[in-house]
Design a protein around this motif. Structure first.
Motif, PDB file in Angstrom:
ATOM      1  N   VAL A 212       7.145 -12.698   0.519  1.00  0.00           N
ATOM      2  CA  VAL A 212       5.862 -12.122   0.910  1.00  0.00           C
ATOM      3  C   VAL A 212       5.347 -12.885   2.120  1.00  0.00           C
ATOM      4  CG1 VAL A 212       3.503 -11.605   0.187  1.00  0.00           C
ATOM      5  CG2 VAL A 212       5.384 -11.442  -1.462  1.00  0.00           C
ATOM      6  N   ILE A 213       5.021 -12.145   3.170  1.00  0.00           N
ATOM      7  CA  ILE A 213       4.492 -12.779   4.381  1.00  0.00           C
ATOM      8  C   ILE A 213       3.016 -12.472   4.581  1.00  0.00           C
ATOM      9  CG2 ILE A 213       6.717 -12.922   5.556  1.00  0.00           C
ATOM     10  CD1 ILE A 213       5.889 -10.401   7.152  1.00  0.00           C
ATOM     11  N   SER A 214       2.498 -11.462   3.864  1.00  0.00           N
ATOM     12  CA  SER A 214       1.072 -11.164   3.988  1.00  0.00           C
ATOM     13  C   SER A 214       0.575 -10.407   2.769  1.00  0.00           C
ATOM     14  CB  SER A 214       0.796 -10.337   5.255  1.00  0.00           C
ATOM     15  OG  SER A 214       1.382  -9.049   5.143  1.00  0.00           O
ATOM     16  N   VAL A 215      -0.694 -10.647   2.459  1.00  0.00           N
ATOM     17  CA  VAL A 215      -1.425  -9.883   1.457  1.00  0.00           C
ATOM     18  C   VAL A 215      -2.752  -9.541   2.096  1.00  0.00           C
ATOM     19  CG1 VAL A 215      -2.540  -9.908  -0.814  1.00  0.00           C
ATOM     20  CG2 VAL A 215      -0.353 -11.069  -0.501  1.00  0.00           C
ATOM     21  N   SER A 216      -3.110  -8.266   2.047  1.00  0.00           N
ATOM     22  CA  SER A 216      -4.396  -7.848   2.602  1.00  0.00           C
ATOM     23  C   SER A 216      -5.005  -6.781   1.708  1.00  0.00           C
ATOM     24  CB  SER A 216      -4.235  -7.334   4.033  1.00  0.00           C
ATOM     25  OG  SER A 216      -3.355  -6.231   4.071  1.00  0.00           O
ATOM     26  N   PHE A 217      -6.242  -6.447   2.000  1.00  0.00           N
ATOM     27  CA  PHE A 217      -6.999  -5.529   1.157  1.00  0.00           C
ATOM     28  C   PHE A 217      -7.684  -4.472   2.020  1.00  0.00           C
ATOM     29  CE2 PHE A 217      -6.731  -9.735  -0.703  1.00  0.00           C
ATOM     30  CZ  PHE A 217      -6.179  -9.458  -1.943  1.00  0.00           C
ATOM     31  N   PRO A 218      -6.902  -3.592   2.649  1.00  0.00           N
ATOM     32  CA  PRO A 218      -7.481  -2.581   3.542  1.00  0.00           C
ATOM     33  C   PRO A 218      -8.211  -1.489   2.748  1.00  0.00           C
ATOM     34  CG  PRO A 218      -5.125  -2.212   3.309  1.00  0.00           C
ATOM     35  CD  PRO A 218      -5.438  -3.494   2.584  1.00  0.00           C
ATOM     36  N   THR A 219      -9.093  -0.805   3.440  1.00  0.00           N
ATOM     37  CA  THR A 219      -9.825   0.302   2.809  1.00  0.00           C
ATOM     38  C   THR A 219      -9.091   1.623   2.966  1.00  0.00           C
ATOM     39  OG1 THR A 219     -11.133   0.582   4.811  1.00  0.00           O
ATOM     40  CG2 THR A 219     -12.075  -0.806   3.066  1.00  0.00           C
ATOM     41  N   ALA A 220      -8.064   1.658   3.809  1.00  0.00           N
ATOM     42  CA  ALA A 220      -7.265   2.877   4.005  1.00  0.00           C
ATOM     43  C   ALA A 220      -5.786   2.532   3.857  1.00  0.00           C
ATOM     44  CB  ALA A 220      -7.529   3.470   5.385  1.00  0.00           C
ATOM     45  N   LEU A 221      -5.028   3.487   3.391  1.00  0.00           N
ATOM     46  CA  LEU A 221      -3.596   3.295   3.191  1.00  0.00           C
ATOM     47  C   LEU A 221      -2.858   3.358   4.516  1.00  0.00           C
ATOM     48  CD1 LEU A 221      -1.262   3.011   1.136  1.00  0.00           C
ATOM     49  CD2 LEU A 221      -1.168   5.507   1.058  1.00  0.00           C
ATOM     50  N   ASP A 222      -1.999   2.374   4.757  1.00  0.00           N
ATOM     51  CA  ASP A 222      -1.119   2.385   5.922  1.00  0.00           C
ATOM     52  C   ASP A 222      -0.101   3.502   5.715  1.00  0.00           C
ATOM     53  OD1 ASP A 222       1.276   1.837   7.519  1.00  0.00           O
ATOM     54  OD2 ASP A 222       0.376  -0.115   7.948  1.00  0.00           O
ATOM     55  N   GLU A 223       0.018   4.399   6.673  1.00  0.00           N
ATOM     56  CA  GLU A 223       0.916   5.554   6.516  1.00  0.00           C
ATOM     57  C   GLU A 223       2.379   5.162   6.356  1.00  0.00           C
ATOM     58  OE1 GLU A 223       1.751   6.994  11.054  1.00  0.00           O
ATOM     59  OE2 GLU A 223      -0.187   7.525  10.191  1.00  0.00           O
ATOM     60  N   ASN A 224       2.744   3.951   6.749  1.00  0.00           N
ATOM     61  CA  ASN A 224       4.122   3.478   6.614  1.00  0.00           C
ATOM     62  C   ASN A 224       4.373   2.740   5.304  1.00  0.00           C
ATOM     63  OD1 ASN A 224       4.921   4.404   9.221  1.00  0.00           O
ATOM     64  ND2 ASN A 224       3.801   2.661  10.087  1.00  0.00           N
ATOM     65  N   ALA A 225       3.344   2.595   4.484  1.00  0.00           N
ATOM     66  CA  ALA A 225       3.469   1.804   3.263  1.00  0.00           C
ATOM     67  C   ALA A 225       4.095   2.603   2.129  1.00  0.00           C
ATOM     68  CB  ALA A 225       2.100   1.296   2.840  1.00  0.00           C
ATOM     69  N   SER A 226       4.923   1.911   1.373  1.00  0.00           N
ATOM     70  CA  SER A 226       5.481   2.454   0.141  1.00  0.00           C
ATOM     71  C   SER A 226       4.633   1.926  -1.012  1.00  0.00           C
ATOM     72  CB  SER A 226       6.926   1.991  -0.016  1.00  0.00           C
ATOM     73  OG  SER A 226       7.404   2.296  -1.298  1.00  0.00           O
ATOM     74  N   THR A 227       4.517   2.686  -2.080  1.00  0.00           N
ATOM     75  CA  THR A 227       3.716   2.241  -3.221  1.00  0.00           C
ATOM     76  C   THR A 227       4.556   1.576  -4.298  1.00  0.00           C
ATOM     77  OG1 THR A 227       3.924   4.399  -4.306  1.00  0.00           O
ATOM     78  CG2 THR A 227       2.013   4.079  -2.861  1.00  0.00           C
ATOM     79  N   ASP A 228       5.866   1.537  -4.127  1.00  0.00           N
ATOM     80  CA  ASP A 228       6.766   1.066  -5.173  1.00  0.00           C
ATOM     81  C   ASP A 228       7.248  -0.355  -4.908  1.00  0.00           C
ATOM     82  OD1 ASP A 228       8.317   1.177  -7.476  1.00  0.00           O
ATOM     83  OD2 ASP A 228      10.061   1.938  -6.386  1.00  0.00           O
ATOM     84  N   HIS A 229       6.653  -1.321  -5.604  1.00  0.00           N
ATOM     85  CA  HIS A 229       7.095  -2.707  -5.503  1.00  0.00           C
ATOM     86  C   HIS A 229       6.694  -3.423  -6.786  1.00  0.00           C
ATOM     87  CE1 HIS A 229       7.756  -6.775  -4.033  1.00  0.00           C
ATOM     88  NE2 HIS A 229       8.391  -6.241  -3.011  1.00  0.00           N
ATOM     89  N   ASP A 230       7.621  -4.209  -7.336  1.00  0.00           N
ATOM     90  CA  ASP A 230       7.367  -4.925  -8.587  1.00  0.00           C
ATOM     91  C   ASP A 230       6.137  -5.817  -8.512  1.00  0.00           C
ATOM     92  OD1 ASP A 230       9.630  -3.741  -9.641  1.00  0.00           O
ATOM     93  OD2 ASP A 230      10.895  -5.507  -9.386  1.00  0.00           O
ATOM     94  N   LEU A 231       5.916  -6.455  -7.377  1.00  0.00           N
ATOM     95  CA  LEU A 231       4.767  -7.348  -7.250  1.00  0.00           C
ATOM     96  C   LEU A 231       3.451  -6.565  -7.318  1.00  0.00           C
ATOM     97  CD1 LEU A 231       3.591 -10.140  -6.974  1.00  0.00           C
ATOM     98  CD2 LEU A 231       3.982  -9.989  -4.489  1.00  0.00           C
TER      99      LEU A 231
END
Length: 153
Positions: free
Chosen positions: A28-47
């Motif tokens: 993990v290189i970053s954790v953030s808490f955006p108010t909108a979903l990044d269009e390139n983001a996947s929702t599937d991760h064990d963490l």
């Protein structure tokens, strides 16, 4: 942990925003808490599953999560010490200064260094800056307060 690199995000109703992870080479290189979903983001991760459970009240120290800290060495030492503060405990900036090898609680510059490391923490929650009650957090204030509430702080 999933070895796939990328951006992963999932909505948290509790936080009223998304939890977003940046992962490279299985770390993990970053954790953030955006108010909108990044269009390139996947929702599937064990963490993300673990974080969701944590936000629902499950105790998790996240100590087994591999993190790649890309911060100056002196800040890395502070953040590594902070990772040792147990779930449900909180400390002060002065205590964190005292815990960190090579720093002196009597030196204002060391207090400044600790505050800067907290404010620039690239992985809040995994390195729990919300456990420093009088320091800044890299998480937005409403998120920091909710993380403190999860742990009863």
């Amino acid at each position: 942990m999933d070895e796939t690199a990328g951006i992963y995000a999932r909505e948290s109703r509790y936080l009223d925003r998304y939890v977003q992870l940046g992962v490279a080479q299985g770390r993990v290189i970053s954790v953030s808490f955006p108010t909108a979903l990044d269009e390139n983001a996947s929702t599937d991760h064990d963490l993300l599953d673990r974080i969701e459970s944590y936000l629902q009240g499950a105790t998790d120290e996240f100590e087994d999560v591999e993190i790649a800290l890309t911060v100056p060495t002196d800040q890395r030492e502070v953040l590594e010490q902070l990772r040792e503060v147990p779930y449900g405990d909180d400390i002060t900036v002065e205590q964190l200064v005292s815990m960190t090898p090579g720093l002196d609680a009597g030196e204002e510059s060391d207090h400044t260094l600790v505050r800067k490391a907290l404010a620039e923490n690239p992985v809040p929650l995994l390195i729990p800056d919300h456990r420093v009650r009088d320091g800044p957090s890299a998480a937005p204030p409403p998120v920091e307060q909710k993380l403190r509430a999860v742990e009863g702080l």
